[in-house]
Design an enzyme around this catalytic site. Sequence first.
Site, mmCIF file in Angstrom:
data_model
loop_
_atom_site.group_PDB
_atom_site.id
_atom_site.type_symbol
_atom_site.label_atom_id
_atom_site.label_comp_id
_atom_site.label_asym_id
_atom_site.label_seq_id
_atom_site.Cartn_x
_atom_site.Cartn_y
_atom_site.Cartn_z
ATOM 1 N N ASP A 145 0.976 -6.521 3.241
ATOM 2 C CA ASP A 145 1.345 -7.881 2.516
ATOM 3 C C ASP A 145 1.743 -7.913 1.016
ATOM 4 O O ASP A 145 1.985 -8.623 0.321
ATOM 5 C CB ASP A 145 0.307 -8.882 2.940
ATOM 6 C CG ASP A 145 -1.123 -8.621 2.672
ATOM 7 O OD1 ASP A 145 -1.458 -7.503 2.702
ATOM 8 O OD2 ASP A 145 -1.745 -9.717 2.108
ATOM 9 N N HIS A 146 1.202 -6.808 0.303
ATOM 10 C CA HIS A 146 1.288 -6.727 -1.177
ATOM 11 C C HIS A 146 2.373 -5.766 -1.485
ATOM 12 O O HIS A 146 2.921 -5.596 -2.355
ATOM 13 C CB HIS A 146 0.017 -5.970 -1.776
ATOM 14 C CG HIS A 146 -1.117 -7.028 -1.514
ATOM 15 N ND1 HIS A 146 -1.517 -7.937 -2.427
ATOM 16 C CD2 HIS A 146 -2.095 -7.274 -0.365
ATOM 17 C CE1 HIS A 146 -2.636 -8.691 -2.112
ATOM 18 N NE2 HIS A 146 -2.848 -8.433 -0.740
ATOM 19 N N HIS B 239 -1.960 -2.350 1.290
ATOM 20 C CA HIS B 239 -1.852 -3.238 2.293
ATOM 21 C C HIS B 239 -0.308 -3.683 2.311
ATOM 22 O O HIS B 239 -0.042 -4.171 1.305
ATOM 23 C CB HIS B 239 -3.054 -4.240 2.485
ATOM 24 C CG HIS B 239 -4.327 -3.631 2.842
ATOM 25 N ND1 HIS B 239 -5.463 -4.215 2.409
ATOM 26 C CD2 HIS B 239 -4.782 -2.565 3.388
ATOM 27 C CE1 HIS B 239 -6.631 -3.717 3.113
ATOM 28 N NE2 HIS B 239 -6.225 -2.516 3.460
ATOM 29 N N HIS C 267 -3.165 -2.566 -4.358
ATOM 30 C CA HIS C 267 -3.314 -1.449 -3.276
ATOM 31 C C HIS C 267 -2.361 -1.594 -2.183
ATOM 32 O O HIS C 267 -1.434 -2.129 -2.426
ATOM 33 C CB HIS C 267 -5.042 -1.972 -2.747
ATOM 34 C CG HIS C 267 -4.792 -3.340 -2.098
ATOM 35 N ND1 HIS C 267 -4.317 -4.680 -2.604
ATOM 36 C CD2 HIS C 267 -4.983 -3.711 -0.621
ATOM 37 C CE1 HIS C 267 -4.545 -5.348 -1.604
ATOM 38 N NE2 HIS C 267 -4.821 -4.890 -0.611
#
Length: 255
Positions: free
Chosen positions: A72-73, A70, A68
């Site tokens: 931090d990914h 976000h 996904h």
Amino acid sequence: MTAIPAGGPAWCRLVRADNPGPMTLDGTNTYVLSTANGNVVVDPGPMIEEHLEAVAALGPVALVLLTHGHPDHVEGRGRFHEMTGAPTLARDPALCIDGDPLSVDGGTVDVPGLAVRVLHTPGHSADSVCFDVSDGTTRAVLTGDTILGRGTTIVAYPDGRLGPYLESLRRLRSLDGVPVLPGHGPVLPDAAAAAAEYLAHREERLDQVRAALDAGARTPMEVVEIVYADVDRSVWPAAEATVRAQLDYLGVPVQ
Ligand SMILES: [Zn+2]
């Protein structure tokens, strides 16, 4: 840290990013899946050069998959693409590099030596997917932030919605005995059990939200103060997003 995660399949290595925090637990988990034709990297993670270098150092990368959008990914995906040249696929076309967006349910990704099935699991975010992966012998499901290795996740309203999230958890409940490789935290032994626990937790929270409304809470923060009194205040802003999702789900006008 680079290792086969405890309880995970032998074809998977974990590189944990050094971005710990209340929302990221010990840091973002980047998974490196070994195939006959190079590595498949799931979630390159935040823009931390040393982290991306450690992932790239594990060998040639054939493909990057994103659970996904976000930060931090996915924040490091552009830099990681510069390093490896590997196409990057996600549900959201805006996140893809040199490739087409992942197709919805039942879609598969062509990876020699590994069967990768895409599960569209919206709720944490609208674009969240899980990857159900098998080498023919061992299977695991990579869940991003839909199921975490510890605690529970947020529903990032208004992009995330509780109704679709509950639906997603009900579908993950069918993965009996399949280990979970989560976006944060340790491996869990059974996706079905984890999904069932998450569903029970959500039902409990909804009951608490109804009780808080009955007790006179009017704003999302007033509900947070009652329902999330037991969680650390550092995550209250995230809890407020989840409460907005709960109020939306219950048909209560969100202020
Ligand atoms: Zn997330």
